[in-house]
Design a protein around this motif. Structure first.
Motif, PDB file in Angstrom:
ATOM      1  N   THR A  98       0.838  -1.192   0.000  1.00 36.38           N
ATOM      2  CA  THR A  98       0.000   0.000   0.000  1.00 36.38           C
ATOM      3  C   THR A  98       0.876   1.246   0.000  1.00 36.38           C
ATOM      4  OG1 THR A  98      -1.694   1.253   1.187  1.00 36.38           O
ATOM      5  CG2 THR A  98      -0.203  -0.051   2.540  1.00 36.38           C
ATOM      6  N   ALA A  99       0.403   2.276  -0.673  1.00 33.84           N
ATOM      7  CA  ALA A  99       1.092   3.571  -0.638  1.00 33.84           C
ATOM      8  C   ALA A  99       0.859   4.269   0.697  1.00 33.84           C
ATOM      9  CB  ALA A  99       0.605   4.450  -1.788  1.00 33.84           C
ATOM     10  N   GLY A 100      -0.054   3.737   1.519  1.00 36.23           N
ATOM     11  CA  GLY A 100      -0.359   4.322   2.816  1.00 36.23           C
ATOM     12  C   GLY A 100       0.663   4.007   3.896  1.00 36.23           C
ATOM     13  N   VAL A 151       4.137   4.846  13.588  1.00 34.79           N
ATOM     14  CA  VAL A 151       4.288   3.393  13.432  1.00 34.79           C
ATOM     15  C   VAL A 151       2.914   2.726  13.373  1.00 34.79           C
ATOM     16  CG1 VAL A 151       5.017   1.287  14.641  1.00 34.79           C
ATOM     17  CG2 VAL A 151       6.581   3.231  14.456  1.00 34.79           C
ATOM     18  N   LEU A 152       2.038   3.088  14.297  1.00 38.71           N
ATOM     19  CA  LEU A 152       0.703   2.482  14.328  1.00 38.71           C
ATOM     20  C   LEU A 152      -0.127   2.888  13.123  1.00 38.71           C
ATOM     21  CD1 LEU A 152       0.083   2.761  18.157  1.00 38.71           C
ATOM     22  CD2 LEU A 152       0.464   0.658  16.849  1.00 38.71           C
ATOM     23  N   ALA A 153       0.013   4.127  12.656  1.00 38.30           N
ATOM     24  CA  ALA A 153      -0.689   4.550  11.435  1.00 38.30           C
ATOM     25  C   ALA A 153      -0.213   3.726  10.242  1.00 38.30           C
ATOM     26  CB  ALA A 153      -0.468   6.045  11.182  1.00 38.30           C
ATOM     27  N   ASN A 154       1.089   3.472  10.167  1.00 34.30           N
ATOM     28  CA  ASN A 154       1.629   2.657   9.073  1.00 34.30           C
ATOM     29  C   ASN A 154       1.087   1.236   9.143  1.00 34.30           C
ATOM     30  OD1 ASN A 154       3.145   4.894   8.291  1.00 34.30           O
ATOM     31  ND2 ASN A 154       5.057   4.132   9.147  1.00 34.30           N
ATOM     32  N   LEU A 155       1.083   0.658  10.338  1.00 35.18           N
ATOM     33  CA  LEU A 155       0.553  -0.703  10.483  1.00 35.18           C
ATOM     34  C   LEU A 155      -0.924  -0.764  10.105  1.00 35.18           C
ATOM     35  CD1 LEU A 155       2.083  -2.263  13.737  1.00 35.18           C
ATOM     36  CD2 LEU A 155       2.348  -3.052  11.380  1.00 35.18           C
ATOM     37  N   LYS A 156      -1.707   0.225  10.558  1.00 32.58           N
ATOM     38  CA  LYS A 156      -3.140   0.236  10.236  1.00 32.58           C
ATOM     39  C   LYS A 156      -3.363   0.355   8.728  1.00 32.58           C
ATOM     40  CE  LYS A 156      -4.082   3.162  13.760  1.00 32.58           C
ATOM     41  NZ  LYS A 156      -4.819   4.057  14.660  1.00 32.58           N
ATOM     42  N   ALA A 157      -2.510   1.083   8.033  1.00 35.17           N
ATOM     43  CA  ALA A 157      -2.638   1.198   6.574  1.00 35.17           C
ATOM     44  C   ALA A 157      -2.386  -0.145   5.903  1.00 35.17           C
ATOM     45  CB  ALA A 157      -1.672   2.256   6.038  1.00 35.17           C
ATOM     46  N   VAL A 158      -1.400  -0.874   6.377  1.00 31.00           N
ATOM     47  CA  VAL A 158      -1.106  -2.198   5.812  1.00 31.00           C
ATOM     48  C   VAL A 158      -2.254  -3.159   6.123  1.00 31.00           C
ATOM     49  CG1 VAL A 158       0.468  -4.174   5.865  1.00 31.00           C
ATOM     50  CG2 VAL A 158       1.397  -1.842   5.898  1.00 31.00           C
ATOM     51  N   LEU A 159      -2.733  -3.143   7.355  1.00 25.92           N
ATOM     52  CA  LEU A 159      -3.876  -3.992   7.715  1.00 25.92           C
ATOM     53  C   LEU A 159      -5.080  -3.688   6.829  1.00 25.92           C
ATOM     54  CD1 LEU A 159      -3.591  -3.755  11.609  1.00 25.92           C
ATOM     55  CD2 LEU A 159      -3.345  -5.863  10.267  1.00 25.92           C
ATOM     56  N   ALA A 160      -5.385  -2.408   6.659  1.00 17.53           N
ATOM     57  CA  ALA A 160      -6.545  -2.009   5.853  1.00 17.53           C
ATOM     58  C   ALA A 160      -6.403  -2.473   4.413  1.00 17.53           C
ATOM     59  CB  ALA A 160      -6.728  -0.496   5.909  1.00 17.53           C
ATOM     60  N   GLU A 161      -5.212  -2.362   3.865  1.00 20.94           N
ATOM     61  CA  GLU A 161      -4.988  -2.813   2.479  1.00 20.94           C
ATOM     62  C   GLU A 161      -5.296  -4.295   2.332  1.00 20.94           C
ATOM     63  OE1 GLU A 161      -4.153  -2.577  -1.544  1.00 20.94           O
ATOM     64  OE2 GLU A 161      -4.381  -0.929  -0.123  1.00 20.94           O
ATOM     65  N   ALA A 162      -5.057  -5.067   3.384  1.00 18.08           N
ATOM     66  CA  ALA A 162      -5.316  -6.511   3.355  1.00 18.08           C
ATOM     67  C   ALA A 162      -6.748  -6.836   3.762  1.00 18.08           C
ATOM     68  CB  ALA A 162      -4.330  -7.221   4.281  1.00 18.08           C
ATOM     69  N   GLY A 163      -7.545  -5.803   4.087  1.00 18.24           N
ATOM     70  CA  GLY A 163      -8.923  -6.038   4.492  1.00 18.24           C
ATOM     71  C   GLY A 163      -9.056  -6.408   5.956  1.00 18.24           C
ATOM     72  N   ALA A 164      -8.083  -6.008   6.778  1.00 16.34           N
ATOM     73  CA  ALA A 164      -8.103  -6.347   8.201  1.00 16.34           C
ATOM     74  C   ALA A 164      -8.145  -5.077   9.048  1.00 16.34           C
ATOM     75  CB  ALA A 164      -6.871  -7.178   8.563  1.00 16.34           C
TER      76      ALA A 164
END
Length: 132
Positions: free
Chosen positions: A11-13, A59-72
């Motif tokens: 994700t670009a997020g 760090v948490l914003a980055n993790l949440k972006a990756v989770l969201a990209e995966a639908g989690a």
């Protein structure tokens, strides 16, 4: 499990990987998120100027972006590892961490002090989430 059942998540997020790894990998109904440090996704620059609170929030914003990209969502995270350059930052990082992972069943977690983190970061967090 065949290689076809393993999928990279990008994700670009969140910051682009700086080596031969992915932001996350889906496999067997799980999402394995690489460790995130406080890099701004658009510029690639460190955020916070050494302020562990600002770093932890990025760090948490980055993790949440990756989770969201995966639908989690953070509520699907079952395991985290928190790496700190100074264990003296534990209480502050823990309080901010609880804002993301404190509701419902909190993930299992390890927290360790390390000698150094990439780019002089003070905190890095990785996670594993259950998909679906």
């Amino acid at each position: 499990m065949s290689a076809a059942a393993i999928e990279a998540v990008t994700t670009a997020g969140a910051p682009a990987p700086v080596g031969p790894y992915n932001q996350a990998v889906k496999a067997g109904g799980l999402l394995f998120c690489s460790g995130q440090i406080a890099l701004d996704p658009s510029s690639g620059a460190m955020v916070g100027g050494g302020d562990v609170e600002a770093e932890t929030r990025q760090v948490l914003a980055n993790l949440k972006a990756v989770l969201a990209e995966a639908g989690a969502t953070p509520q699907q995270v079952v395991r985290t590892t928190v790496f700190l350059a100074d264990l003296g930052d534990f209480a502050l990082v823990n309080a901010i961490y609880a804002e993301t992972f404190g509701a419902g069943v909190s993930p299992a977690r390890a927290c360790v002090e390390v000698a150094a983190l990439p780019k002089g970061a003070r905190v890095e967090i990785d996670c594993i989430a259950v998909l679906g």
